[in-house]
Design a protein around this motif. Structure first.
Motif: not given
Length: 358
Positions: A141, A143-144, A151, A154-156
């Motif tokens: 996963r 995240a920006q 962070v 949200s996490w992708h």
């Protein structure tokens, strides 16, 4: 002319002694690595590997070598929990470039701000385990993150896809995904990135990671393998041992650890059962390896096949002697290289002065 030629040769010899300059060969940088391996009582390990990448836009690639090194940043939130079954494929991360308006042009050019961002491929090498080790990727996963490594948003979670051999030479799936090339122990992440700084988190499990002897358990972990695409900066690798509730860790006694790799690296064994390896930088041509030995009795759920594989073999003291002699050799070689470099530099200075005087 002869003096100058000799001076050039002398400087070239100094450069061959292994003083490598930082290299940003790819169009991204890895400014921080935080990876934690939790040793299980059955000899497997579960690893959570977080890395912060900074992407270099096309118009900055030519001057990337002159740019300041990335800021020291954190890794964002940690996560475990294997909820995705790994595929025999690879995943890569891609970061796109957003074309900027060029006001300096003498005539107006068409607006290209809506152009499709370029895709990129990121790689992780996981070949630093024993011959019997079996690696399973659980989750990937991203995240920006901001400049401090926090962070944002949200996490992708990336989906897995079957690996195609042709992707070794470039290309990849049309959508963001990850894939694992098990024959080369390489994880790929393919993405179109919308940020210039992201954190990637890979969770994976390694069966048969720990070797069991009669008198010790041995974990050898090459947490920064050789030939990575870019230099790795601020590398922290932590090993968490399965210390029983009624046992105590005595650093240097029942738990011993050694590190191999950059000379600036450090190793710390804590009484809570954690061992931390830190390297300020691991160049793409170098590697970093950590080795930890601890009581084999702590592996209370070790499979019978692993327990019998090295039955009758004592390893704790022989390994200690070997590792200590290795450290002595490394120290001696470093002192020799430094001394030789100093002598050559002094000789170069004398030759240059003589050339000017002539």
């Amino acid at each position: 002319m002869a003096v100058r030629a000799l001076a050039v040769l002398c400087l070239a010899a100094v450069g061959c002694l292994g003083f490598a300059a930082p290299a940003w060969a790819a169009d991204y940088r890895c400014t921080q690595v935080d990876t934690t391996a939790e040793v299980e009582t059955n000899g497997s390990i579960t690893v959570v590997d977080q890395r912060i990448f900074e992407f270099v836009p096309e118009d900055e690639e030519e001057t990337a070598a002159e740019a300041p090194a990335g800021e020291e940043v954190g890794t964002g939130e940690a996560a475990a929990g294997p909820d995705d079954q790994a595929a025999d494929g690879t995943g890569t991360v891609g970061a796109g470039d957003t074309p900027a308006d060029d006001a300096a042009q003498t005539r107006q050019l068409p607006d290209t701000s809506a152009a499709v961002p370029a895709r990129q491929t990121l790689k992780w090498l996981y070949d630093g385990f024993g011959e019997d080790a079996e690696i399973t990727i659980k989750r990937v996963r991203m995240a920006q993150v901001d400049a401090e490594g926090n962070v944002t948003g949200s996490w992708h979670k990336l989906k897995s896809t079957t690996f195609l051999l042709s992707w070794r030479d470039g290309g990849g799936p049309e959508k963001d995904a990850w894939s694992y090339d098990k024959y080369r122990s390489t994880l790929y992440a393919f993405i179109t990135n919308s940020s210039d700084r992201v954190v990637f988190e890979v969770t994976y499990r390694v069966r048969h990671a720990v070797v069991a002897y009669d008198d010790a358990a041995d974990l050898s972990w090459e947490y920064a393998p050789r030939d990575y695409p870019v230099d790795l900066h601020n590398v922290t690798a932590e090993v968490v041992l399965p210390v029983p509730a009624d046992e105590k860790v005595v650093p240097g006694d029942n738990v011993r650890a050694w590190g191999h790799g950059p000379a600036e690296g450090t190793v710390d064994v804590e009484r809570d059962g954690s061992v931390t390896f830190f390297d300020p930088q691991v160049s793409s041509e170098a590697y970093a390896l950590g080795r930890v030995m601890f009581p084999v009795q702590w592996l209370t759920n070790l499979p019978e096949e692993d327990r019998l594989a090295h039955q009758g073999t004592l390893q704790f003291e022989p390994t200690t002697r070997y590792e200590e002699s290795w450290v002595d050799r490394e120290s001696y070689q470093k002192l020799t290289r430094d001394g030789l470099a100093g002598s050559l530099l002094a000789l170069c200075a004398l030759m240059l002065v003589a050339g000017v005087g002539a």
